[in-house]
Write an enzyme that holds these catalytic residues in place. Structure first.
Site, PDB file in Angstrom:
ATOM      1  N   GLY A 353     -11.262 -42.449  15.315  1.00 51.93           N
ATOM      2  CA  GLY A 353     -10.055 -41.714  15.678  1.00 51.93           C
ATOM      3  C   GLY A 353      -9.752 -41.780  17.162  1.00 51.93           C
ATOM      4  O   GLY A 353      -8.618 -42.061  17.574  1.00 51.93           O
ATOM      5  N   GLY A 376     -15.289 -42.459  10.202  1.00 51.62           N
ATOM      6  CA  GLY A 376     -16.590 -42.332   9.539  1.00 51.62           C
ATOM      7  C   GLY A 376     -16.781 -43.365   8.450  1.00 51.62           C
ATOM      8  O   GLY A 376     -17.867 -43.940   8.301  1.00 51.62           O
TER       9      GLY A 376
HETATM   10  P1  ADP Z   1     -14.361 -42.166  17.832  1.00 56.93           P
HETATM   11  O1  ADP Z   1     -13.515 -40.992  17.421  1.00 56.93           O
HETATM   12  O2  ADP Z   1     -13.544 -43.344  18.264  1.00 56.93           O
HETATM   13  O3  ADP Z   1     -15.415 -42.516  16.813  1.00 56.93           O
HETATM   14  P2  ADP Z   1     -16.175 -40.480  19.307  1.00 56.93           P
HETATM   15  O4  ADP Z   1     -15.602 -39.285  18.610  1.00 56.93           O
HETATM   16  O5  ADP Z   1     -17.546 -40.874  19.000  1.00 56.93           O
HETATM   17  O6  ADP Z   1     -15.174 -41.730  19.152  1.00 56.93           O
HETATM   18  O7  ADP Z   1     -16.166 -40.194  20.879  1.00 56.93           O
HETATM   19  C1  ADP Z   1     -15.003 -39.873  21.590  1.00 56.93           C
HETATM   20  C2  ADP Z   1     -15.271 -38.828  22.637  1.00 56.93           C
HETATM   21  O8  ADP Z   1     -16.325 -39.204  23.499  1.00 56.93           O
HETATM   22  C3  ADP Z   1     -14.063 -38.602  23.512  1.00 56.93           C
HETATM   23  O9  ADP Z   1     -13.607 -37.277  23.354  1.00 56.93           O
HETATM   24  C4  ADP Z   1     -14.578 -38.833  24.929  1.00 56.93           C
HETATM   25  O10 ADP Z   1     -14.074 -37.921  25.894  1.00 56.93           O
HETATM   26  C5  ADP Z   1     -16.065 -38.636  24.771  1.00 56.93           C
HETATM   27  N1  ADP Z   1     -16.817 -39.330  25.817  1.00 56.93           N
HETATM   28  C6  ADP Z   1     -16.814 -40.627  26.112  1.00 56.93           C
HETATM   29  N2  ADP Z   1     -17.597 -40.895  27.179  1.00 56.93           N
HETATM   30  C7  ADP Z   1     -18.102 -39.708  27.588  1.00 56.93           C
HETATM   31  C8  ADP Z   1     -18.976 -39.324  28.649  1.00 56.93           C
HETATM   32  N3  ADP Z   1     -19.487 -40.227  29.497  1.00 56.93           N
HETATM   33  N4  ADP Z   1     -19.294 -38.017  28.750  1.00 56.93           N
HETATM   34  C9  ADP Z   1     -18.788 -37.102  27.884  1.00 56.93           C
HETATM   35  N5  ADP Z   1     -17.956 -37.409  26.865  1.00 56.93           N
HETATM   36  C10 ADP Z   1     -17.619 -38.697  26.720  1.00 56.93           C
HETATM   37 MG    MG Z   2     -13.883 -38.875  17.453  1.00 57.25          MG
END
Ligand code: ADP
Ligand code: MG
Length: 396
Positions: A353, A376
């Site tokens: 997402g 997921g």
């Molecule tokens: P996706 O939804 O694409 O699978 P995730 O939910 O795993 O991705 O991660 C996204 C979140 O990770 C974002 O809200 C982002 O702000 C956070 N994030 C990325 N890098 C960092 C960091 N270095 N420290 C804290 N939060 C982080």
């Molecule tokens: Mg996410």
């Protein structure tokens, strides 16, 4: 085993139940802020309508936990779908029962009826046979187009398939399966995986599996700091999952044994707080992160190293932003990686997402080969797991 596909079956004159993933983001006023998932569902609707089917569709939205929650009604989704299709979408405030039965019975070929949020009924997440039978009542054909929900054995995904004559994949689900199968089953040489985002614990099983398939793995985002701490680096106040340190060391060792290139960030954008105008610092290769500071984005040398890997890859899967991209000051790394993916000649797949939001923010969504609508579900698929929703479809 291949599954039956909507284009291979007769749909004319049939009353078709389409399970969509219309779990769209809503703002506090209840307006849809991103209709990507509704747009993505249109090919299946158009095919069914052009060929004389009538459509009963529904989805989950949010987590209403088995009861009606007014803010999570699908009514705004029905309106938006109607606008996009250029035809009225009828709406029923029940999913099963007398009212829904009547609405279904009245439906004529070429008409679309949307049933209310499936998760308003407790039977949905319980995979309840009685609820599934109610959904299936009067239905001649089930079409699953909800890839984002296929990793859940819920009534409208799994059990319903045992109450209909035929259960097939829609166009969106088929596209997801085709692209992800390419990565999961026949990746070419030079398969690059880029993982980032918030939690390493969410992604360890995926990483473990990818070690057997990828040629290179790049880690960014918060999850990098658990790996870096595991290697003895000072990571200051960066987000770390201490219970994963040993597993991280283990994965790193396995990557080395298998000859998989495993790159962690070598420099970092750090700050004391996650705020737009906070003072930033770059922590250079070989330096530690000061105690009170957090790593919030990958630094310029890391971007260069990652770009070099992107340049030589033939297939790239990316999940998880490289930093806190929601705040401009920490979005640079993620935006540059998105641009590098868009410019690469490789087949590029993006899932998740927040990753999808990042690719949109970078303005490069149309230059990515496939943007998965399921976060997921995509990670489960690439972890080598069978998804219940796909397993339940009729064999081709
Ligand atoms: P996706 O939804 O694409 O699978 P995730 O939910 O795993 O991705 O991660 C996204 C979140 O990770 C974002 O809200 C982002 O702000 C956070 N994030 C990325 N890098 C960092 C960091 N270095 N420290 C804290 N939060 C982080
Ligand atoms: Mg996410």
């Amino acid at each position: 085993m291949a599954k039956k596909f909507i284009a291979d079956v007769t749909v004319g004159g049939r009353r078709v139940f389409v399970r969509n993933d219309f779990n769209v983001p809503l703002n506090p006023a209840g307006e849809i802020t991103d209709d990507t998932r509704i747009q993505a569902a249109l090919p299946t609707f158009r095919h069914l309508l052009d060929n004389g089917a009538s459509i009963v569709c529904s989805s989950h939205l949010g987590r209403p936990k088995g009861k009606a929650v007014a803010e999570l009604s699908l009514a705004p989704v029905a309106r938006r779908l109607g606008e996009l299709l250029g035809k009225k979408v009828l709406f029923c405030s029940e999913t099963v029962g007398a009212k829904a039965e009547k609405a279904k019975a009245r439906l004529r070929p070429g008409q679309v009826l949307m049933l209310e949020n499936l998760r308003f009924h407790p039977g949905e997440t319980l995979n309840d046979p009685a609820f599934a039978a109610g959904l299936a009542s009067g239905i001649d054909l089930y079409v699953d187009d909800a890839f984002g929900a296929c990793h859940r054995a819920h009534a409208s995904i799994d059990e319903i398939t045992r109450h209909v004559p035929l259960a097939v994949a829609g166009f969106l689900l088929r596209k997801e399966i085709d692209f992800l199968t390419l990565a999961a089953e026949n990746p070419p040489d030079d398969y690059l995986v880029i993982l980032g985002g918030a939690k390493v614990s969410d992604k360890l099983p995926l990483l473990e599996h990818l070690l057997t398939q990828a040629d290179a793995i790049l880690i960014g985002g918060a999850m990098a700091y658990t790996f870096l701490k595991a290697e003895g680096m000072d990571v200051g106040a960066s987000r770390v999952e201490n219970e994963c340190l040993e597993l991280c060391r283990d994965l790193r060792r396995k990557a080395d044994e298998r000859g998989v290139r495993f790159l962690l960030p070598c420099d970092h954008i750090v700050a004391c707080r996650i705020e737009p105008n906070v003072t930033l610092r770059i922590v250079r290769p070989g330096e530690g992160i000061p105690g009170e500071m957090m790593g919030l984005d990958i630094g310029p040398e890391t971007v260069e190293a990652f770009r070099a890997e992107i340049g030589r890859a033939r297939l790239i899967f990316w999940n998880g932003p490289m930093g806190v991209f929601e705040v401009d000051a920490f979005s640079g790394g993620t935006m540059k990686i998105a641009a590098a993916l868009a410019a690469s000649a490789a087949t590029t797949i993006v899932g998740g997402g927040d990753s999808l939001a990042a690719v949109n923010q970078a303005g490069v969504a149309d230059r990515i080969s496939h943007i998965s609508t399921g976060g997921g579900a995509a990670l489960e698929f690439l972890s080598g797991n069978q998804l219940p929703g796909i397993a339940a479809l009729t064999e081709a």
